[in-house]
Design a protein around this motif. Structure first.
Motif, short mmCIF file in Angstrom:
data_model
loop_
_atom_site.label_atom_id
_atom_site.label_comp_id
_atom_site.label_asym_id
_atom_site.label_seq_id
_atom_site.Cartn_x
_atom_site.Cartn_y
_atom_site.Cartn_z
N VAL A 1 0.87 -1.28 -0.14
CA VAL A 1 0.03 -0.01 -0.13
C VAL A 1 0.94 1.35 0.00
O VAL A 1 2.04 1.12 0.29
CB VAL A 1 -0.91 -0.03 1.31
CG1 VAL A 1 -1.99 -1.24 1.02
CG2 VAL A 1 -0.17 0.18 2.40
N HIS A 2 0.36 2.38 -0.52
CA HIS A 2 0.83 3.73 -0.47
C HIS A 2 2.36 3.94 -0.39
O HIS A 2 2.90 4.29 0.17
CB HIS A 2 0.28 4.39 0.84
CG HIS A 2 0.44 3.78 2.21
ND1 HIS A 2 1.54 3.27 2.54
CD2 HIS A 2 -0.33 3.69 3.35
CE1 HIS A 2 1.56 3.02 3.91
NE2 HIS A 2 0.14 3.22 4.07
N LEU A 3 2.96 3.41 -1.72
CA LEU A 3 4.44 3.46 -1.94
C LEU A 3 4.80 4.93 -2.08
O LEU A 3 4.05 5.69 -2.77
CB LEU A 3 4.82 2.86 -3.20
CG LEU A 3 6.17 2.79 -3.51
CD1 LEU A 3 6.99 1.85 -2.73
CD2 LEU A 3 6.85 2.58 -4.94
N SER A 4 5.65 5.26 -1.21
CA SER A 4 6.12 6.81 -1.67
C SER A 4 7.54 7.03 -2.03
O SER A 4 8.01 7.58 -2.87
CB SER A 4 6.06 7.32 -0.18
OG SER A 4 6.51 8.73 -0.25
N ASP A 5 8.39 5.85 -1.50
CA ASP A 5 9.93 5.96 -2.10
C ASP A 5 10.23 5.51 -3.60
O ASP A 5 9.30 4.37 -3.85
CB ASP A 5 10.80 5.12 -0.99
CG ASP A 5 12.03 4.98 -1.59
OD1 ASP A 5 12.66 6.01 -1.97
OD2 ASP A 5 12.49 3.70 -1.67
N THR A 6 10.75 5.92 -4.19
CA THR A 6 11.01 5.69 -5.60
C THR A 6 12.49 5.29 -5.81
O THR A 6 12.86 4.84 -6.78
CB THR A 6 10.61 6.83 -6.72
OG1 THR A 6 11.34 7.84 -6.04
CG2 THR A 6 9.29 6.97 -6.51
N ARG A 7 13.46 5.41 -4.85
CA ARG A 7 14.67 4.85 -4.88
C ARG A 7 14.94 3.36 -4.88
O ARG A 7 14.22 3.04 -6.13
CB ARG A 7 15.61 5.62 -3.88
CG ARG A 7 15.30 7.19 -3.70
CD ARG A 7 16.26 7.90 -2.87
NE ARG A 7 16.51 7.15 -1.83
CZ ARG A 7 17.37 7.54 -0.62
NH1 ARG A 7 18.09 8.72 -0.71
NH2 ARG A 7 17.64 7.06 0.48
N ALA A 8 15.44 2.81 -4.08
CA ALA A 8 15.65 1.53 -3.99
C ALA A 8 14.28 0.66 -4.29
O ALA A 8 14.27 -0.30 -4.70
CB ALA A 8 16.43 0.98 -2.94
N SER A 9 13.39 0.97 -3.43
CA SER A 9 12.12 0.38 -3.19
C SER A 9 11.30 -0.16 -4.63
O SER A 9 11.05 -1.22 -4.94
CB SER A 9 11.06 1.06 -2.70
OG SER A 9 11.68 1.60 -1.27
N LEU A 10 11.32 0.96 -5.42
CA LEU A 10 10.75 0.68 -6.88
C LEU A 10 11.46 -0.43 -7.65
O LEU A 10 10.82 -1.40 -8.18
CB LEU A 10 10.65 2.02 -7.60
CG LEU A 10 9.51 2.08 -8.63
CD1 LEU A 10 8.10 1.65 -8.05
CD2 LEU A 10 9.50 3.54 -9.08
N ASP A 11 12.62 -0.63 -7.74
CA ASP A 11 13.59 -1.20 -8.36
C ASP A 11 13.47 -2.72 -7.71
O ASP A 11 13.23 -3.59 -8.53
CB ASP A 11 15.08 -0.95 -8.43
CG ASP A 11 15.44 0.17 -9.62
OD1 ASP A 11 14.50 0.50 -10.58
OD2 ASP A 11 16.38 0.96 -9.29
N MET A 12 13.21 -2.76 -6.51
CA MET A 12 13.05 -4.09 -5.99
C MET A 12 11.79 -4.64 -6.20
O MET A 12 11.59 -6.11 -6.68
CB MET A 12 13.41 -4.08 -4.11
CG MET A 12 14.69 -3.85 -3.77
SD MET A 12 14.82 -3.92 -2.04
CE MET A 12 13.94 -2.68 -1.71
N ILE A 13 10.84 -4.00 -6.32
CA ILE A 13 9.29 -4.22 -6.83
C ILE A 13 9.55 -4.75 -8.07
O ILE A 13 8.84 -5.81 -8.43
CB ILE A 13 8.36 -3.28 -6.29
CG1 ILE A 13 8.26 -2.78 -4.92
CG2 ILE A 13 6.85 -3.47 -7.04
CD1 ILE A 13 7.50 -1.63 -4.50
N LYS A 14 9.94 -4.21 -8.98
CA LYS A 14 10.24 -4.53 -10.46
C LYS A 14 10.74 -5.92 -10.35
O LYS A 14 10.40 -6.81 -11.25
CB LYS A 14 10.83 -3.48 -11.40
CG LYS A 14 10.09 -2.30 -11.52
CD LYS A 14 11.02 -1.18 -12.27
CE LYS A 14 10.81 0.09 -12.26
NZ LYS A 14 12.14 0.94 -12.67
N GLY A 15 11.91 -5.98 -9.95
CA GLY A 15 12.46 -7.10 -9.69
C GLY A 15 11.87 -8.56 -9.38
O GLY A 15 11.69 -9.62 -10.00
N ALA A 16 11.07 -8.23 -8.28
CA ALA A 16 10.27 -9.39 -7.74
C ALA A 16 9.14 -9.66 -8.50
O ALA A 16 8.95 -10.89 -8.93
CB ALA A 16 9.51 -8.89 -6.27
#
Ligand SMILES: NC(=O)N[C@H]1NC(=O)NC1=O
Ligand SMILES: [Zn+2]
Ligand SMILES: [Zn+2]
Length: 504
Positions: A290-305
């Motif tokens: 829910v409610h993602l705010s950070d676009t640094r490392a978090s977003l890349d990890m989500i894409k990878g998963a």
């Protein structure tokens, strides 16, 4: 009248009354006619801009018995010979919004938000279904019994359809019978926090609780929604330092919840989401951040998963897309939420991720409280309630701030209706297609309005909304829920006929 007549006459009267009652029940609208501001069971909604999954068309949506029974393009013109036509001209006819993340705080904290006020705000904002979060009401929705309290409290008060998430908490996480009881009682999925939630009877979960929860959810093919932030010690020490850090300054608050909190939580969570892969121990379950705010490392990890096959989705909220930390005035606690609104560079990256499809959907995270707890007069960011009131405004906010990025009506429908319907398991909602519920919003993209004192807000405590004073474009004209016209230009249907959605 002879003897036989005296015996037959009452029987005939009785039979006639039965027939009359039967006729009334079958011939009138299936629901109370006061449910709708439009007195028809069968009608046509016309517009030159109907948003369907295969594009925007000019034509008509035919509604009968609360469902969409046909969607036809203008060339066909069947409705020309029909009565019961509502012609909206160039206004947009779009699937009603489905808000998968709203805190309706009834029972227990109705002064924060209630079913009546919250769903009136939803209807006025074009939201036709909302899924209630299990915390902020009292008690929290963490068991079969507490779900019953929610459903009972909602009865006869809701103007739109309302489903319920249940809470995954340490108390029930290792108790399969309790969790299954909650799921069998009808919650659409579960929600848990990886950091303190701010609500005493909703404690946080760790990765083992989440692993267990997913295993139970797999059997029911329902999702787990996760608030992904973990408290990192080095950072929370910051709060203790006095003097130097002004609690009225937004930057002080921002430093107390850095991106590393989201990053660490998501890293930990993604170890467990591996279980959701095909052939994994929790195949069939799904994790939604829910409610993602950070676009640094978090977003890349989500894409990878996601690329590795994890059953995973992510939402962000309009406030992260509309605002940036640089513009938040000192002391203006209306903007306090968690995770926090970050800088404008981060906001631009959130828009990129949304436009590129890496963020799957939007939700309000409407999380109101009473003005005293927002501590607006002191302006203390550290003590104020974290949560932004927005339910009534999410459509015009997304549109107003998204226009410069070139968002389309079909993207709006995908972020706000189609994907949320899928997450919440609502097969008959989320798009304008034949066979679906007639859940529809009609709105004018170019009409502007100001959220000033003359604007009618239906949710509780509108003064604490961060959107107050903003000028927006995109005015909702009408909202239909299962064919009932529940809102029209400042007026709601006389009776609240929304339905509590209980999973089977
Ligand atoms: N308890 C609660 O509603 N918390 C919400 N508020 C917020 O800003 N983020 C949340 O998770
Ligand atoms: Zn949260
Ligand atoms: Zn929330």
């Amino acid at each position: 009248m002879d003897f036989l007549g005296w015996r037959v006459f009452p029987l005939l009267t009785l039979l006639a009354s039965f027939l009359f009652i039967f006729y009334m029940r079958t011939s009138s609208k299936p629901s109370n006619s006061e449910c709708s501001l439009l007195p028809h069971d069968r009608f046509w909604i016309l517009s030159n801009n109907i948003v369907t999954p295969s594009g925007v068309i000019s034509g008509a949506v035919e509604v009968r018995g609360g469902n969409i029974i046909s969607v036809v393009e203008k060339e066909n013109q069947q409705w020309k010979i029909k009565s019961n036509v509502v012609d909206y001209g160039d206004a947009v006819v779009m699937p009603g919004l489905i808000d998968v993340h709203a805190h309706i705080d009834e029972p227990g904290r109705t002064e924060w938000e209630g079913f009546s006020s919250g769903t009136k705000a939803a209807a006025a904002g074009g939201v036709t279904t909302l899924i209630d979060m299990p915390l902020n009401s009292c008690p929290s929705t963490v068991s079969e019994e507490t779900l019953k309290l929610k459903v009972d409290a909602a009865e006869d008060k809701i103007y739109v359809d309302v489903g319920f998430w249940g809470g995954l908490v340490p108390d029930n996480a290792f108790n399969r019978t309790a969790l299954e009881g909650l799921l069998k009682a009808g919650v659409l999925g579960l929600k848990s926090f990886m950091c303190p939630s701010g609500i005493n009877d909703f404690p946080m979960t760790n990765a083992s609780h989440i692993k267990e929860g997913l295993n139970v959810l797999a059997k029911y093919k329902r999702p787990l929604l996760v608030h992904a932030e973990v408290e990192l010690d080095s950072e929370s020490d910051f709060e203790a330092s006095d003097g130097i850090n002004d609690a009225r300054s937004y930057s002080t608050y921002l430093k107390t919840r850095p991106p590393s909190w989201e990053e660490a939580a998501i890293r930990e969570l993604l170890e467990v989401t591996k279980d959701t892969r095909t052939g994994g121990p929790s195949e069939g379950s799904h994790v939604h951040i829910v409610h993602l705010s950070d676009t640094r490392a978090s977003l890349d990890m989500i894409k990878g998963a996601k690329n590795s096959g994890d059953s995973l989705s992510v939402e962000t909220c309009p406030h992260y897309l509309a605002f940036s930390s640089e513009e938040i005035p000192d002391g203006d606690t209306r903007y306090k939420c968690s995770p926090p609104i970050r800088d404008s560079a981060n906001r631009e990256r959130l828009w990129d991720a949304l436009m590129e499809g890496h963020i799957d959907m939007l939700s309000s995270d409407h999380s109101p409280t009473v003005p005293e707890l927002k501590r607006f007069h002191e302006g203390d960011f550290l003590k104020a309630w974290g949560g932004i009131s927005s339910l009534q405004y999410v459509l015009p906010v997304t549109w107003s701030y998204g226009r410069k990025y070139g968002i389309t009506l079909n993207q709006l429908a995908s972020w706000w209706s189609e994907r949320p319907a899928k997450l919440a398991g609502q097969d008959f909602k989320g798009s304008i297609v034949s066979g679906n519920h007639a859940d529809i919003v009609v709105w004018e993209p170019d009409t502007e309005f100001e959220l000033d004192d003359n604007h009618t807000a239906y949710h509780k405590n509108p003064s604490i909304s961060a959107y107050m004073g903003k000028r927006l474009s995109g005015k909702v004209l009408a909202t239909f829920v299962r064919g009932n016209l529940v809102y029209k230009e400042g007026q709601h249907a006389p009776v609240a006929c929304g339905v509590p959605i209980v999973a089977k």
